[in-house]
Design a protein around this motif. Structure first.
Motif, PDB file in Angstrom:
ATOM      1  N   ARG A  45       0.832  -1.211   0.000  1.00  7.07           N
ATOM      2  CA  ARG A  45       0.000   0.000   0.000  1.00  7.07           C
ATOM      3  C   ARG A  45       0.862   1.254   0.000  1.00  7.07           C
ATOM      4  O   ARG A  45       0.547   2.236  -0.684  1.00  7.07           O
ATOM      5  N   SER A  46       1.949   1.209   0.771  1.00  8.60           N
ATOM      6  CA  SER A  46       2.843   2.365   0.818  1.00  8.60           C
ATOM      7  C   SER A  46       3.486   2.626  -0.535  1.00  8.60           C
ATOM      8  O   SER A  46       3.581   3.780  -0.980  1.00  8.60           O
ATOM      9  N   LEU A  47       3.914   1.562  -1.210  1.00 13.67           N
ATOM     10  CA  LEU A  47       4.540   1.713  -2.520  1.00 13.67           C
ATOM     11  C   LEU A  47       3.562   2.264  -3.546  1.00 13.67           C
ATOM     12  O   LEU A  47       3.950   3.038  -4.430  1.00 13.67           O
ATOM     13  N   MET A  48       2.296   1.880  -3.433  1.00 14.59           N
ATOM     14  CA  MET A  48       1.305   2.382  -4.382  1.00 14.59           C
ATOM     15  C   MET A  48       1.073   3.872  -4.230  1.00 14.59           C
ATOM     16  O   MET A  48       0.565   4.530  -5.136  1.00 14.59           O
ATOM     17  N   GLU A  49       1.491   4.427  -3.086  1.00 12.07           N
ATOM     18  CA  GLU A  49       1.366   5.869  -2.884  1.00 12.07           C
ATOM     19  C   GLU A  49       2.688   6.600  -3.082  1.00 12.07           C
ATOM     20  O   GLU A  49       2.695   7.734  -3.577  1.00 12.07           O
ATOM     21  N   SER A  50       3.797   5.965  -2.709  1.00 10.40           N
ATOM     22  CA  SER A  50       5.077   6.679  -2.697  1.00 10.40           C
ATOM     23  C   SER A  50       5.940   6.455  -3.929  1.00 10.40           C
ATOM     24  O   SER A  50       6.786   7.302  -4.255  1.00 10.40           O
ATOM     25  N   ASP A  51       5.767   5.327  -4.616  1.00  9.11           N
ATOM     26  CA  ASP A  51       6.597   5.014  -5.770  1.00  9.11           C
ATOM     27  C   ASP A  51       5.916   5.520  -7.041  1.00  9.11           C
ATOM     28  O   ASP A  51       4.850   5.046  -7.432  1.00  9.11           O
ATOM     29  N   SER A  66      -8.236   5.532  -9.060  1.00  8.28           N
ATOM     30  CA  SER A  66      -7.438   4.763  -8.116  1.00  8.28           C
ATOM     31  C   SER A  66      -6.806   5.648  -7.046  1.00  8.28           C
ATOM     32  O   SER A  66      -6.405   5.146  -5.986  1.00  8.28           O
ATOM     33  N   TYR A  67      -6.729   6.956  -7.329  1.00 10.31           N
ATOM     34  CA  TYR A  67      -6.152   7.905  -6.376  1.00 10.31           C
ATOM     35  C   TYR A  67      -7.102   9.076  -6.166  1.00 10.31           C
ATOM     36  O   TYR A  67      -7.749   9.538  -7.103  1.00 10.31           O
ATOM     37  N   ARG A  68      -7.142   9.550  -4.924  1.00 10.16           N
ATOM     38  CA  ARG A  68      -7.963  10.706  -4.603  1.00 10.16           C
ATOM     39  C   ARG A  68      -7.243  11.981  -5.017  1.00 10.16           C
ATOM     40  O   ARG A  68      -6.079  11.953  -5.394  1.00 10.16           O
ATOM     41  N   GLU A  69      -7.926  13.094  -4.920  1.00  6.18           N
ATOM     42  CA  GLU A  69      -7.351  14.379  -5.335  1.00  6.18           C
ATOM     43  C   GLU A  69      -6.115  14.740  -4.517  1.00  6.18           C
ATOM     44  O   GLU A  69      -5.222  15.434  -5.016  1.00  6.18           O
ATOM     45  N   ASP A  70      -6.069  14.289  -3.264  1.00  8.19           N
ATOM     46  CA  ASP A  70      -4.910  14.603  -2.434  1.00  8.19           C
ATOM     47  C   ASP A  70      -3.737  13.655  -2.673  1.00  8.19           C
ATOM     48  O   ASP A  70      -2.695  13.743  -2.012  1.00  8.19           O
ATOM     49  N   GLY A  71      -3.900  12.724  -3.625  1.00 11.93           N
ATOM     50  CA  GLY A  71      -2.824  11.803  -3.970  1.00 11.93           C
ATOM     51  C   GLY A  71      -2.844  10.492  -3.213  1.00 11.93           C
ATOM     52  O   GLY A  71      -2.057   9.591  -3.521  1.00 11.93           O
ATOM     53  N   SER A  72      -3.717  10.370  -2.228  1.00  9.84           N
ATOM     54  CA  SER A  72      -3.786   9.133  -1.455  1.00  9.84           C
ATOM     55  C   SER A  72      -4.489   8.042  -2.256  1.00  9.84           C
ATOM     56  O   SER A  72      -5.289   8.309  -3.158  1.00  9.84           O
TER      57      SER A  72
END
Length: 218
Positions: A45-51, A66-72
């Motif tokens: 989950r972390s990689l899907m947000e940070s990488d 797959s991602y919200r407006e804030d990038g999460s």
């Protein structure tokens, strides 16, 4: 199978189990006893947000939703896509699993000795077991697993059963395990079993059904 080694050496133990089995509880106890726990699912989950490369591939495969407006990560949306059919789940795993394996390899190479635990829901499905010394499968009665997930995720029994159907059966996982830890009792019992698992992993006995089989608590 874990070989007899010195206390300063590294033992790599996989801990897995189906949804609602309580594998994270077991791993938390192992961590309290001194193990280092690599949470593969949390890392994914972390990689899907940070990488950035992973983000691009996930977006390309499953859409901007797959991602919200804030990038999460929009986990609810992504779950609705990947659990719709097996091929979509395999597609997501194909994007993320290589990166997770790379992260675990880095940790393993710098680990100085002791018990290193690879916690993951999909150890057998991802073929990770060949990189581990032994695998412990945490099990629990189906009804209890359903109740746990319903309370934790606030979802219906039908949705829990749908998730279960996407994983290897508990029976198949247990049949392939070096150790089966039954989590169907109170926390004191689970803590005791986790301690036995830790002690056995760090001993020279090795892990097998012959010398380490749990029975359910009455």
């Amino acid at each position: 199978m874990l070989e007899a080694k010195s206390m300063a050496s590294t033992r790599i133990l996989g801990v897995t189990g189906g949804i609602g089995c309580g594998k994270s509880v077991v791993c938390a106890y192992l961590a309290q006893l001194g193990a280092e726990v690599f949470d593969a699912d949390l890392t994914a989950r972390s990689l899907m947000e940070s990488d950035e490369r992973v983000r691009q591939e996930v977006t390309r495969a499953f859409g901007r939703e797959s991602y919200r407006e804030d990038g999460s990560l929009n986990r609810k949306w992504l779950a609705s896509q990947v659990f719709a059919e097996d091929s979509r789940l395999e597609e997501l795993n194909g994007i993320v699993h290589p990166k997770v394996a790379e992260a675990f390899g880095i940790l393993r190479n710098r680990f100085e000795g002791g018990l290193l635990v690879h916690e993951a829901a999909l150890i057998y499905e991802a073929g990770v077991e060949n990189r581990l010394d032994a695998v412990c499968v945490v099990t629990a009665p189906k009804e209890l697993r359903i109740a746990r997930v319903m309370a934790r995720d606030r979802v219906s029994a039908e949705k829990v059963l749908a998730r279960m159907s996407r994983q290897l059966s508990q029976e198949e996982k247990a049949g392939r395990a070096d150790v089966v830890l039954v989590n169907d009792s109170d926390m004191a019992a689970v803590r005791s079993k986790s301690r036995r698992l830790y002690e056995l992993a760090m001993s020279g006995e090795g892990l097998s059904f012959e010398n380490f089989r749990f029975t359910r608590q009455l």
